[in-house]
Write an enzyme that holds these catalytic residues in place. Structure first.
Site, PDB file in Angstrom:
ATOM      1  N   CYS A 157       0.809  -1.220   0.000  1.00 17.79           N
ATOM      2  CA  CYS A 157       0.000   0.000   0.000  1.00 17.79           C
ATOM      3  C   CYS A 157       0.842   1.271   0.000  1.00 17.79           C
ATOM      4  CB  CYS A 157      -0.920   0.017   1.217  1.00 17.79           C
ATOM      5  SG  CYS A 157      -1.715  -1.565   1.547  1.00 17.79           S
ATOM      6  N   HIS A 296      -3.641   7.564   6.431  1.00 20.76           N
ATOM      7  CA  HIS A 296      -3.782   6.303   5.706  1.00 20.76           C
ATOM      8  C   HIS A 296      -5.225   5.824   5.857  1.00 20.76           C
ATOM      9  CE1 HIS A 296      -2.424   2.815   3.586  1.00 20.76           C
ATOM     10  NE2 HIS A 296      -2.639   1.993   4.595  1.00 20.76           N
ATOM     11  N   HIS A 333      -9.640   1.722  -0.870  1.00 17.60           N
ATOM     12  CA  HIS A 333      -8.191   1.596  -0.720  1.00 17.60           C
ATOM     13  C   HIS A 333      -7.593   1.247  -2.077  1.00 17.60           C
ATOM     14  CE1 HIS A 333      -4.280   0.831   0.643  1.00 17.60           C
ATOM     15  NE2 HIS A 333      -4.532   0.242   1.800  1.00 17.60           N
TER      16      HIS A 333
END
Length: 404
Positions: A157, A296, A333
């Site tokens: 990520c 995040h 995401h």
């Protein structure tokens, strides 16, 4: 130690909310939700049935204007998204219209997977080219003739955040004048959804309006998103020499390994805290100079708890003046692309004096008591944004962005 300023002179973005930076930014400011029931395959029987998918027809339509038929057949939808973002960023920067030394233009892309679906018979044609993880960076150099460093980064990520940080350091070291950096991801496919369900990382809420709820008491996992983000980083001297428009500045950054667990973040957010502190030190700023944290903010139990704990320890009393936001509440995401996408959002926030909201914020968690900009965007004069990307494997990255 910093020895030169690094400016952003171009941005390009594709997401479930649009195929350009302007379109995406407008939707984010309006609190639009890009999450809906999965259309790319039948999700019946899967624990997770929603995602923030891109519109493949819009991507294909725009790609037809950029690539010939043979090129297009050699690209996955993931590569095409990345190239659309590259095209927008390059056009905005004007670097192909100025006399630049193309051998000093580097390209770095964050890519986790080329997303060449093994269940799609059409994907088996041009299989080798389609499955090259370096395809976006390679096609970029081929299209524009850039001869500098050209490679991809795969750090879960944090992939595109790592790409941006590496680009920053290439310029600071004098190895490049311009770096095209970002990432792309299109992982809404059965094998990925099933895999993340197996490790209980994704939300099982079937309601698109409630599935992704960062920082709330009833958060139950992240929602997969698709998208691409690309930024043009340029040394101050080079940008001034060609009279380029500047959209912001990268003040400093840090990337570290937590060296703890393959999927879970380090206990109490210790690794997150270390990364943020290192980035602020590299940027030569104090905690009270940060106006906003682009978190995040995945909507998983541990990430949101630990990121909040880390922020509170770092900012102390200043936390009350801090705006925090998670665009994953709207975009899902986007994995390899999220660092670049959220970098673009950070820069747009600085340019337009507006904080994007964290939508679906209804039931607050008493342990998480920061200002998460709930549900509605907020007008606010800001000068510095700290943007976080924390990935599986302990890949942490934090970038400090400054208003132009």
């Amino acid at each position: 130690m910093k020895h030169k300023k690094i400016y952003v002179t171009g941005m390009g973005m594709v997401s479930s909310l649009g195929t350009s930076t302007g379109e995406c930014w407008k939707a984010l400011c309006e609190g639009k939700n890009g999450v809906r029931r999965i259309k790319g395959f039948d999700p019946e029987g899967f624990d997770t049935q929603v995602a923030a998918e891109i519109d493949p027809y819009c991507v294909e339509a725009k790609a037809k204007d950029l690539f010939g038929r043979r090129e297009s057949k050699q690209m996955t939808i993931n590569t095409k998204m990345g190239m659309l973002a590259v095209h927008e960023a390059v056009e905005q920067s004007g670097i192909t219209k100025n006399a630049v030394d193309k051998d000093r233009v580097a390209v770095i892309m964050g890519v986790v997977s080329t997303n060449n679906a093994i269940t799609d018979k059409k994907s088996q044609a041009h299989y080798i080219v389609k499955t090259m993880p370096n395809s976006i960076s390679a096609w970029t150099t081929i299209r524009y003739g850039f001869g500098g460093a050209n490679f991809n980064v795969s750090s879960a990520c944090a992939s595109s955040a790592y790409a941006l940080i590496l680009g920053e350091h290439l310029i600071r070291s004098g190895m490049a004048d311009v770096v095209i950096a970002g990432g792309s991801d299109a992982s809404v496919q059965p094998e990925y959804i099933r895999g993340f369900n197996q490790i209980l990382a994704m939300s099982s809420n079937p309601d698109p309006e409630k599935a992704c709820r960062p920082f709330t008491a009833d958060r139950d996992g992240f929602v997969m998103g698709e998208g691409a983000g690309v930024l043009i980083l340029e040394s101050e001297e080079h940008a001034q020499r060609r009279n380029a428009e500047v959209y912001g500045e990268i003040l400093g950054s840090a990337f570290i390994s937590e060296a703890a667990d393959i999927t879970a973040p380090c206990k109490d957010g210790e690794g997150m805290e270390k990364c943020m502190r290192m980035a602020m030190k590299a940027a030569e700023i104090n905690a009270d100079q940060v106006d906003c944290v682009n978190a995040h903010g995945t909507s998983t139990y541990l990430n949101d708890k630990y990121e909040t704990m880390a922020i509170k320890r770092i900012f102390g009393k200043h936390q009350k003046e801090l705006s925090v936001t998670s665009v994953k509440s709207m975009l899902g995401h986007t994995v390899a692309a999220c660092g670049a996408i959220e970098g673009i959002v950070s820069l747009q926030s600085l340019r337009h004096s507006k904080i994007t909201p964290t939508i679906h914020y209804e039931n607050s968690d008493p342990e998480l008591d920061l200002d998460y900009t709930p549900n509605v965007s907020r007008d606010r004069e800001i000068d510095v944004v700290l943007s976080n990307s924390f990935g599986f494997g302990g890949h942490n990255a934090s970038i400090v962005w400054k208003k132009a």
